[in-house]
Design an enzyme around this catalytic site. Sequence first.
Site, PDB file in Angstrom:
ATOM      1  N   LYS A  64       7.025  -1.153   7.022  1.00 51.19           N
ATOM      2  CA  LYS A  64       6.982  -1.927   5.773  1.00 51.19           C
ATOM      3  C   LYS A  64       7.705  -1.240   4.615  1.00 51.19           C
ATOM      4  CE  LYS A  64       2.804  -4.266   7.048  1.00 51.19           C
ATOM      5  NZ  LYS A  64       1.483  -4.736   6.728  1.00 51.19           N
ATOM      6  N   ASN A  85       6.311  -6.979   3.544  1.00 53.31           N
ATOM      7  CA  ASN A  85       5.859  -7.458   4.859  1.00 53.31           C
ATOM      8  C   ASN A  85       6.497  -8.796   5.238  1.00 53.31           C
ATOM      9  OD1 ASN A  85       4.336  -9.267   3.250  1.00 53.31           O
ATOM     10  ND2 ASN A  85       2.788  -9.429   4.850  1.00 53.31           N
ATOM     11  N   GLY A 121      -6.690   5.829   4.432  1.00 53.56           N
ATOM     12  CA  GLY A 121      -5.290   5.605   4.803  1.00 53.56           C
ATOM     13  C   GLY A 121      -4.415   5.626   3.574  1.00 53.56           C
ATOM     14  N   ALA A 122      -3.136   5.908   3.765  1.00 49.59           N
ATOM     15  CA  ALA A 122      -2.236   6.000   2.618  1.00 49.59           C
ATOM     16  C   ALA A 122      -0.846   5.479   2.964  1.00 49.59           C
ATOM     17  CB  ALA A 122      -2.162   7.458   2.159  1.00 49.59           C
ATOM     18  N   TYR A 209      -7.152  -6.117  13.505  1.00 51.17           N
ATOM     19  CA  TYR A 209      -7.836  -7.322  13.955  1.00 51.17           C
ATOM     20  C   TYR A 209      -7.786  -7.432  15.477  1.00 51.17           C
ATOM     21  CZ  TYR A 209      -3.033  -9.004  14.225  1.00 51.17           C
ATOM     22  OH  TYR A 209      -1.705  -9.127  14.519  1.00 51.17           O
ATOM     23  N   GLY A 229      -9.731  -7.501  10.541  1.00 56.77           N
ATOM     24  CA  GLY A 229      -8.601  -7.934   9.721  1.00 56.77           C
ATOM     25  C   GLY A 229      -8.142  -9.367   9.950  1.00 56.77           C
TER      26      GLY A 229
HETATM   27  P1  NDP Z   1       1.492   2.950   8.068  1.00 53.81           P
HETATM   28  O1  NDP Z   1       2.145   3.501   9.294  1.00 53.81           O
HETATM   29  O2  NDP Z   1       2.303   2.703   6.857  1.00 53.81           O
HETATM   30  O3  NDP Z   1       0.277   3.951   7.640  1.00 53.81           O
HETATM   31  C1  NDP Z   1      -0.621   4.416   8.584  1.00 53.81           C
HETATM   32  C2  NDP Z   1      -1.706   5.273   7.898  1.00 53.81           C
HETATM   33  O4  NDP Z   1      -2.664   5.568   8.911  1.00 53.81           O
HETATM   34  C3  NDP Z   1      -1.244   6.605   7.319  1.00 53.81           C
HETATM   35  O5  NDP Z   1      -1.978   6.860   6.148  1.00 53.81           O
HETATM   36  C4  NDP Z   1      -1.626   7.615   8.415  1.00 53.81           C
HETATM   37  O6  NDP Z   1      -1.983   8.902   7.908  1.00 53.81           O
HETATM   38  C5  NDP Z   1      -2.880   6.968   8.954  1.00 53.81           C
HETATM   39  N1  NDP Z   1      -3.164   7.292  10.358  1.00 53.81           N
HETATM   40  C6  NDP Z   1      -2.423   6.966  11.446  1.00 53.81           C
HETATM   41  N2  NDP Z   1      -3.050   7.374  12.571  1.00 53.81           N
HETATM   42  C7  NDP Z   1      -4.202   7.964  12.167  1.00 53.81           C
HETATM   43  C8  NDP Z   1      -5.281   8.585  12.870  1.00 53.81           C
HETATM   44  N3  NDP Z   1      -5.278   8.682  14.208  1.00 53.81           N
HETATM   45  N4  NDP Z   1      -6.318   9.079  12.157  1.00 53.81           N
HETATM   46  C9  NDP Z   1      -6.326   8.961  10.806  1.00 53.81           C
HETATM   47  N5  NDP Z   1      -5.333   8.407  10.083  1.00 53.81           N
HETATM   48  C10 NDP Z   1      -4.285   7.905  10.767  1.00 53.81           C
HETATM   49  O7  NDP Z   1       0.736   1.616   8.547  1.00 53.81           O
HETATM   50  P2  NDP Z   1       0.433   0.258   7.759  1.00 53.81           P
HETATM   51  O8  NDP Z   1      -0.155   0.598   6.438  1.00 53.81           O
HETATM   52  O9  NDP Z   1       1.600  -0.645   7.818  1.00 53.81           O
HETATM   53  O10 NDP Z   1      -0.685  -0.436   8.714  1.00 53.81           O
HETATM   54  C11 NDP Z   1      -1.945   0.168   8.872  1.00 53.81           C
HETATM   55  C12 NDP Z   1      -2.877  -0.688   9.744  1.00 53.81           C
HETATM   56  O11 NDP Z   1      -3.186  -1.932   9.087  1.00 53.81           O
HETATM   57  C13 NDP Z   1      -2.294  -1.062  11.099  1.00 53.81           C
HETATM   58  O12 NDP Z   1      -3.302  -0.892  12.054  1.00 53.81           O
HETATM   59  C14 NDP Z   1      -1.914  -2.523  10.944  1.00 53.81           C
HETATM   60  O13 NDP Z   1      -1.983  -3.201  12.186  1.00 53.81           O
HETATM   61  C15 NDP Z   1      -3.008  -3.013  10.004  1.00 53.81           C
HETATM   62  N6  NDP Z   1      -2.607  -4.210   9.210  1.00 53.81           N
HETATM   63  C16 NDP Z   1      -3.282  -5.402   9.367  1.00 53.81           C
HETATM   64  C17 NDP Z   1      -2.944  -6.514   8.610  1.00 53.81           C
HETATM   65  C18 NDP Z   1      -3.695  -7.795   8.785  1.00 53.81           C
HETATM   66  O14 NDP Z   1      -3.157  -8.829   8.400  1.00 53.81           O
HETATM   67  N7  NDP Z   1      -4.884  -7.776   9.297  1.00 53.81           N
HETATM   68  C19 NDP Z   1      -1.847  -6.493   7.653  1.00 53.81           C
HETATM   69  C20 NDP Z   1      -1.252  -5.190   7.512  1.00 53.81           C
HETATM   70  C21 NDP Z   1      -1.598  -4.115   8.306  1.00 53.81           C
HETATM   71  P3  NDP Z   1      -0.886  10.100   7.635  1.00 53.81           P
HETATM   72  O15 NDP Z   1      -0.332   9.858   6.276  1.00 53.81           O
HETATM   73  O16 NDP Z   1      -1.719  11.338   7.721  1.00 53.81           O
HETATM   74  O17 NDP Z   1       0.136   9.991   8.727  1.00 53.81           O
END
Ligand code: NDP
Length: 265
Positions: A64, A85, A121-122, A209, A229
């Site tokens: 994204k 998105n 998350g970030a 979700y 979700g």
């Molecule tokens: P990004 O890749 O941008 O960010 C992922 C985040 O998750 C980072 O902060 C990362 O931390 C953290 N992370 C990844 N793996 C782990 C782990 N094993 N333990 C702890 N923290 C972890 O992803 P998005 O923000 O684009 O998406 C995040 C989630 O939201 C996805 O699962 C996506 O499917 C879901 N989503 C659902 C939507 C819906 O409509 N329901 C819409 C948008 C997203 P670090 O910085 O330390 O790497």
Amino acid sequence: MKKLFAIFGDPVSHSRSPLMHNCVFKNLNYKACYIRVHLKDGSRLKNTFFNLGLSGANVTVPHKEAAFMACDEVRGFASKVGVVNTLINENGKLIGYNTDADGFMFAIEEFGEIKNILLIGAGGTAKALVSRFIEDNIKVDVLNRGEKRLSYFKDLNCTCHTWDGFKTKKYDLVVNTTSAGLKDEELPAPQDIMEDILNNTSFVADAIYGKLTPFLKLAKKKNIIYKDGADMLLGQGVLANELFVNHALQKEDIKIWMQHSFRLS
Ligand code: NDP
């Protein structure tokens, strides 16, 4: 001529977006088709979009922010948060939007008034949601595995934490925006931290979700009201579809057929 739309992601096989959008197109007689594209390298987004001759697309994890960079123009909330998105091909230009945040606000309406949130998350989703919460005067704390991505949230005056030394407070809502639990059985933070957090919140929401993640399983075990979700997905999907069809279909009709698609899967 039939228009082509797609979702880009890695992973992308879990995405319900093709079913949702195709159900709308088919039942409202809109000449279009929506496919999945597994894209590993986010820097190839723009080329792939135009090579496929797409009219529009959605973008999911982890592209994204790359989508924001790829756009010729970014509109509305997306330009504020730097996260895109939804992509539209407007006369050969790539236009970016963000429909995730409004989709999420739609999803948590049933929890009533929410005054403070712990967001875990970030990434891209976190950025969009936190900016939106702040617009609604909701106080947000952010907890993330790594330090690096927290600077964005510090600049927004959020209280930010990594797992080290994190002590929970009372929250109205805890939201998981990490991808922990998406393709694995991990919690978004270590077990002891998660237990502590969930003992001090009224509601829980996961952006993921279609499955009961370890995060939601723990909430369920503790009898906390939770939601996955799916409603966020519905909300962002309806808003994206309106952009895809350039408002040629009624929002209520789009919503009805998207909801119908959830019953097909
Ligand atoms: P990004 O890749 O941008 O960010 C992922 C985040 O998750 C980072 O902060 C990362 O931390 C953290 N992370 C990844 N793996 C782990 C782990 N094993 N333990 C702890 N923290 C972890 O992803 P998005 O923000 O684009 O998406 C995040 C989630 O939201 C996805 O699962 C996506 O499917 C879901 N989503 C659902 C939507 C819906 O409509 N329901 C819409 C948008 C997203 P670090 O910085 O330390 O790497």
